[in-house]
Scaffold this motif. Structure first.
Motif, PDB file in Angstrom:
ATOM      1  N   GLU A  72       3.437  -8.532  -8.268  1.00 48.86           N
ATOM      2  CA  GLU A  72       3.575  -7.090  -8.102  1.00 48.86           C
ATOM      3  C   GLU A  72       2.520  -6.535  -7.149  1.00 48.86           C
ATOM      4  O   GLU A  72       2.811  -5.700  -6.291  1.00 48.86           O
ATOM      5  CB  GLU A  72       3.455  -6.412  -9.470  1.00 48.86           C
ATOM      6  CG  GLU A  72       3.587  -4.900  -9.436  1.00 48.86           C
ATOM      7  CD  GLU A  72       3.434  -4.285 -10.814  1.00 48.86           C
ATOM      8  OE1 GLU A  72       3.412  -3.041 -10.906  1.00 48.86           O
ATOM      9  OE2 GLU A  72       3.330  -5.050 -11.799  1.00 48.86           O
ATOM     10  N   TRP A  73       1.291  -7.025  -7.298  1.00 47.86           N
ATOM     11  CA  TRP A  73       0.193  -6.561  -6.445  1.00 47.86           C
ATOM     12  C   TRP A  73       0.441  -6.929  -4.991  1.00 47.86           C
ATOM     13  O   TRP A  73       0.274  -6.101  -4.087  1.00 47.86           O
ATOM     14  CB  TRP A  73      -1.117  -7.167  -6.953  1.00 47.86           C
ATOM     15  CG  TRP A  73      -2.328  -6.811  -6.149  1.00 47.86           C
ATOM     16  CD1 TRP A  73      -2.978  -5.610  -6.119  1.00 47.86           C
ATOM     17  CD2 TRP A  73      -3.054  -7.676  -5.273  1.00 47.86           C
ATOM     18  NE1 TRP A  73      -4.064  -5.671  -5.279  1.00 47.86           N
ATOM     19  CE2 TRP A  73      -4.133  -6.925  -4.753  1.00 47.86           C
ATOM     20  CE3 TRP A  73      -2.903  -9.015  -4.889  1.00 47.86           C
ATOM     21  CZ2 TRP A  73      -5.050  -7.473  -3.859  1.00 47.86           C
ATOM     22  CZ3 TRP A  73      -3.821  -9.560  -4.007  1.00 47.86           C
ATOM     23  CH2 TRP A  73      -4.873  -8.791  -3.504  1.00 47.86           C
TER      24      TRP A  73
ATOM     25  N   GLU B  60       3.045  -4.755  -3.156  1.00 44.91           N
ATOM     26  CA  GLU B  60       2.527  -3.467  -2.697  1.00 44.91           C
ATOM     27  C   GLU B  60       1.805  -3.582  -1.358  1.00 44.91           C
ATOM     28  O   GLU B  60       1.665  -2.588  -0.639  1.00 44.91           O
ATOM     29  CB  GLU B  60       1.568  -2.896  -3.747  1.00 44.91           C
ATOM     30  CG  GLU B  60       2.246  -2.547  -5.071  1.00 44.91           C
ATOM     31  CD  GLU B  60       1.244  -2.145  -6.136  1.00 44.91           C
ATOM     32  OE1 GLU B  60       0.021  -2.242  -5.855  1.00 44.91           O
ATOM     33  OE2 GLU B  60       1.667  -1.744  -7.234  1.00 44.91           O
TER      34      GLU B  60
END
Length: 290
Positions: free
Chosen positions: A247-248, A251
């Motif tokens: 997820e990081w 981004e």
């Protein structure tokens, strides 16, 4: 000693591991780097030469194990994994960028059989030292290897690369091995975010320290390592959480492909050698793409 100078001095450790491992018989070797020893300072070249003797290799590894259980195999295995992914014939790459290159020999090993451009980025003090090492060991820097001085905390990384001749439309294999933990969290995010604008088809491989180790929540038996790097004057500043990594990265413009931790290294690299070794759980390697 400042934090930056302390971080700069850590460049030799992984190369000692690679140099000593090269004396293992091929079937027992975790990583294969025939240039590693020649890139070391004189006293460590002498130590690496002594490691031709098995008893010396065992003593060096035992000393490492007492400080940080599993770190020696982890360093060797991460180097091998990166080498294998970079040399994968299915990997279409126009350029290689090594971030926090230190004394790494990868670019020079590539230059022996390819004119693929390699850009090695590091603190100015490390770049100056690397240039001296290459003059001594190889007679100079190979034409395809470009040394790029930059401070990841302060400088425009992509600007520094472009000034060195990097084409930001090139499909690039980015390597950040043993770097991110020495940067502040803001610098880690800024660095990978800048790389997230790279050409489609670019790849990224990086190592990181687990956040729970950095916090002291779980030192995984490596108390001496924790005291050294997270003590009164912390040198390791950033950690990541394996379960949140995908997820990081998304981004920041990257898609996570895989992560390699201790069980991965055990099954893929350590067991086939027959050596009774265990990789450390505190450091992981991640691979992503654009």
């Amino acid at each position: 000693m400042t934090r930056r100078s302390a971080a700069a001095q850590t460049a030799v450790g992984p190369m000692v591991v690679a140099a000593v491992e090269h004396h293992e018989p091929p079937e027992r070797r975790l990583v294969d780097d025939d240039l590693a020893a020649s890139f070391l300072p004189a006293h460590l070249r002498a130590l690496a030469a002594l490691a031709r003797t098995e008893a010396v290799r065992r003593a060096l590894m035992a000393g490492s194990e007492r400080q940080g259980p599993g770190l020696w195999p982890s360093i060797a295995c991460r180097k091998r994994l990166i080498d294998e992914r970079l040399s994968d014939p299915l990997n279409e790459t126009d350029a290689v960028v090594v971030l926090g290159a230190g004394l790494d020999s990868r670019g020079c090993r590539i230059a022996r059989h390819s004119d693929l451009p390699v850009f090695e980025v590091d603190l100015p003090v490390n770049v100056a030292r690397k240039a001296d090492v290459l003059r001594r060991a190889l007679g100079g820097t190979p034409a395809s290897v470009h040394l790029v001085p930059a401070d990841f905390e302060r400088d425009d990384l992509m600007g520094a690369l472009r000034s060195a001749g990097y084409d930001d439309t090139a499909r690039t294999f980015f390597i950040a091995e043993g770097l991110l933990q020495y940067l502040t969290p803001d610098a880690v995010t800024a660095t990978l975010s800048q790389l997230g604008g790279a050409a489609t088809g670019s790849r990224l491989v990086f190592t990181y320290i687990r956040q729970d180790f950095l916090d002291g929540t779980d030192t995984y038996g490596a108390d001496a390592v924790y005291r050294r790097f997270r003590g009164r004057r912390p040198v390791w500043l950033s950690g990541l959480v394996p379960e949140r990594l995908g997820e990081w990265l998304a981004e920041l413009g990257w898609r996570l492909d895989e992560q390699a931790g201790p069980s991965y290294f055990r099954d893929l690299y350590i067991r086939p050698t027959g050596r009774a070794l265990t990789a450390s759980p505190i450091e992981w390697t991640a691979l992503a793409h654009r």
